[in-house]
Design an enzyme around this catalytic site. Structure first.
Site, mmCIF file in Angstrom:
data_model
loop_
_atom_site.group_PDB
_atom_site.id
_atom_site.type_symbol
_atom_site.label_atom_id
_atom_site.label_comp_id
_atom_site.label_asym_id
_atom_site.label_seq_id
_atom_site.Cartn_x
_atom_site.Cartn_y
_atom_site.Cartn_z
ATOM 1 N N ASP A 66 0.847 -1.260 0.152
ATOM 2 C CA ASP A 66 0.011 0.054 -0.093
ATOM 3 C C ASP A 66 0.785 1.352 0.137
ATOM 4 O O ASP A 66 1.045 1.998 1.045
ATOM 5 C CB ASP A 66 -1.030 -0.153 1.085
ATOM 6 C CG ASP A 66 -1.994 1.107 1.394
ATOM 7 O OD1 ASP A 66 -1.967 1.765 0.514
ATOM 8 O OD2 ASP A 66 -2.392 1.310 2.470
ATOM 9 N N ASP A 71 2.946 9.891 -9.227
ATOM 10 C CA ASP A 71 4.110 10.661 -9.967
ATOM 11 C C ASP A 71 4.229 10.653 -11.227
ATOM 12 O O ASP A 71 3.091 10.159 -11.809
ATOM 13 C CB ASP A 71 5.305 9.869 -9.585
ATOM 14 C CG ASP A 71 6.709 10.778 -9.376
ATOM 15 O OD1 ASP A 71 7.100 11.644 -10.408
ATOM 16 O OD2 ASP A 71 7.402 10.478 -8.327
ATOM 17 N N THR A 126 -10.102 9.232 2.347
ATOM 18 C CA THR A 126 -11.054 9.577 2.966
ATOM 19 C C THR A 126 -10.917 10.597 4.204
ATOM 20 O O THR A 126 -12.016 10.984 4.928
ATOM 21 C CB THR A 126 -11.647 8.267 3.894
ATOM 22 O OG1 THR A 126 -10.589 7.430 4.471
ATOM 23 C CG2 THR A 126 -12.379 7.158 3.009
ATOM 24 N N ARG A 217 -6.384 -2.518 13.488
ATOM 25 C CA ARG A 217 -6.395 -2.684 15.130
ATOM 26 C C ARG A 217 -7.184 -3.829 15.644
ATOM 27 O O ARG A 217 -6.996 -4.405 16.584
ATOM 28 C CB ARG A 217 -6.645 -1.346 15.795
ATOM 29 C CG ARG A 217 -5.482 -0.434 15.732
ATOM 30 C CD ARG A 217 -5.682 0.948 15.883
ATOM 31 N NE ARG A 217 -6.717 1.553 14.655
ATOM 32 C CZ ARG A 217 -7.008 2.847 14.612
ATOM 33 N NH1 ARG A 217 -6.904 3.698 15.655
ATOM 34 N NH2 ARG A 217 -7.633 3.040 13.350
HETATM 35 O O1 C5P Z 1 -6.652 -0.074 12.425
HETATM 36 P P1 C5P Z 1 -7.801 0.247 11.383
HETATM 37 O O2 C5P Z 1 -8.598 -1.086 10.980
HETATM 38 O O3 C5P Z 1 -8.380 1.481 11.249
HETATM 39 O O4 C5P Z 1 -6.539 0.112 10.088
HETATM 40 C C1 C5P Z 1 -7.151 0.524 8.821
HETATM 41 C C2 C5P Z 1 -6.163 0.784 7.854
HETATM 42 O O5 C5P Z 1 -6.427 1.024 6.597
HETATM 43 C C3 C5P Z 1 -4.794 1.392 8.029
HETATM 44 O O6 C5P Z 1 -3.664 0.918 7.611
HETATM 45 C C4 C5P Z 1 -5.268 2.801 7.274
HETATM 46 O O7 C5P Z 1 -4.065 3.450 6.921
HETATM 47 C C5 C5P Z 1 -5.837 2.259 6.121
HETATM 48 N N1 C5P Z 1 -6.827 2.994 5.413
HETATM 49 C C6 C5P Z 1 -7.888 3.609 6.165
HETATM 50 N N2 C5P Z 1 -8.864 4.581 5.593
HETATM 51 C C7 C5P Z 1 -8.713 4.766 4.245
HETATM 52 C C8 C5P Z 1 -7.535 4.288 3.636
HETATM 53 C C9 C5P Z 1 -6.711 3.445 4.025
HETATM 54 O O8 C5P Z 1 -8.103 3.241 7.252
HETATM 55 N N3 C5P Z 1 -9.359 5.643 3.668
#
Ligand code: C5P
Length: 238
Positions: A66, A71, A126, A217
């Site tokens: 990810d 670029d 988001t 998490r």
């Molecule tokens: O801990 P959690 O379930 O919130 O982690 C969500 C993962 O998805 C993280 O790596 C975060 O950077 C990624 N992410 C997100 N929302 C987005 C894009 C990516 O939470 N819109």
């Protein structure tokens, strides 16, 4: 639950949001590739690099790298090739890099290799609200930009987009079953939301048309990560 999509293997992609390879590997040693895929983002990659990615691939995990490339077309194409050479399963780029950039990424992955990672686009982060978009000269609502950037990604030959679960139903309708929708912000029933504002349960997100669920998490901070993954698997199998 599958809504016509042909998805094989686990739906959950565990976000390895750790500051070191040791901590990521401590979790991974408890996981199994049949239960989940894994995601390596900018922090862990910047600290632990390709060595860690290769280790995860060699351990049998599907790795979503990810790094959200954005670029000039040639640079992104070369970066995508480098990622493919690591053996990763999925990579992503920013749709705001434009059609030529996405087409160059697509071509680089299609070009003469037996390993072709999935290529998806980020539409609008988001974290961005309408006022943030206006600040950078983009007028219209985030939802309008998500819609048009997802179309651009599809037209440029990408396999799908990363989107919030609340955007899934509309995008699934617009793009059909062949388009991948990868959704973060997923929380099993009853688990802590953390800083995620608009969450969906795994079951709700899959029912809405999500292809893969990115979850950090709720798995990484669980006492028993395998039990969490098994209970999601059981819930989705019903
Ligand atoms: O801990 P959690 O379930 O919130 O982690 C969500 C993962 O998805 C993280 O790596 C975060 O950077 C990624 N992410 C997100 N929302 C987005 C894009 C990516 O939470 N819109």
């Amino acid at each position: 639950m599958n809504r016509g999509q042909r998805i094989l293997g686990p739906r959950v992609i565990v976000a390895l949001d750790y500051p070191s390879a040791d901590r990521a590997l401590a979790l991974v040693s408890r996981l199994d590739p049949s239960l989940c895929r894994v995601k390596v983002g900018k922090e862990l990659f910047t600290r632990a690099g390709p060595v860690l990615v290769r280790h995860l691939v060699d351990a049998g995990f599907d790795v979503f790298l990810d790094l959200k490339f954005h670029d000039i077309p040639n640079t992104v194409a070369q970066a995508c090739r480098a990622a493919a050479d690591l053996g990763v399963w999925m990579i992503n780029v920013h749709a705001l890099g434009g059609r030529r950039m996405m087409e160059a990424a697509r071509a680089a992955l299609d070009d003469g290799t037996d390993h072709r990672p999935l290529l998806v686009a980020v539409t609008v982060l988001t974290s961005m609200e309408g006022s943030d978009l206006a600040d950078v000269g983009l007028h219209g609502t985030p939802a309008e930009h998500v819609r048009s950037l997802a179309k651009l990604a599809g037209d440029s030959g990408l396999d799908g987009v990363v989107c919030s679960a609340r955007e899934v139903a509309e995008l699934r309708l617009a793009h059909g079953d062949g388009f991948l929708l990868v959704t973060p912000g997923i929380r099993p029933e009853g688990s802590a939301h953390g800083d995620q504002k608009r969450v969906m349960s795994p079951r709700q997100a899959i029912a809405a048309g999500s292809s893969y669920l990115v979850m950090g998490r709720p798995v990484t901070q669980a006492d028993d990560p395998v039990a969490v993954l098994r209970s999601i698997e059981a819930d989705l199998a019903v």
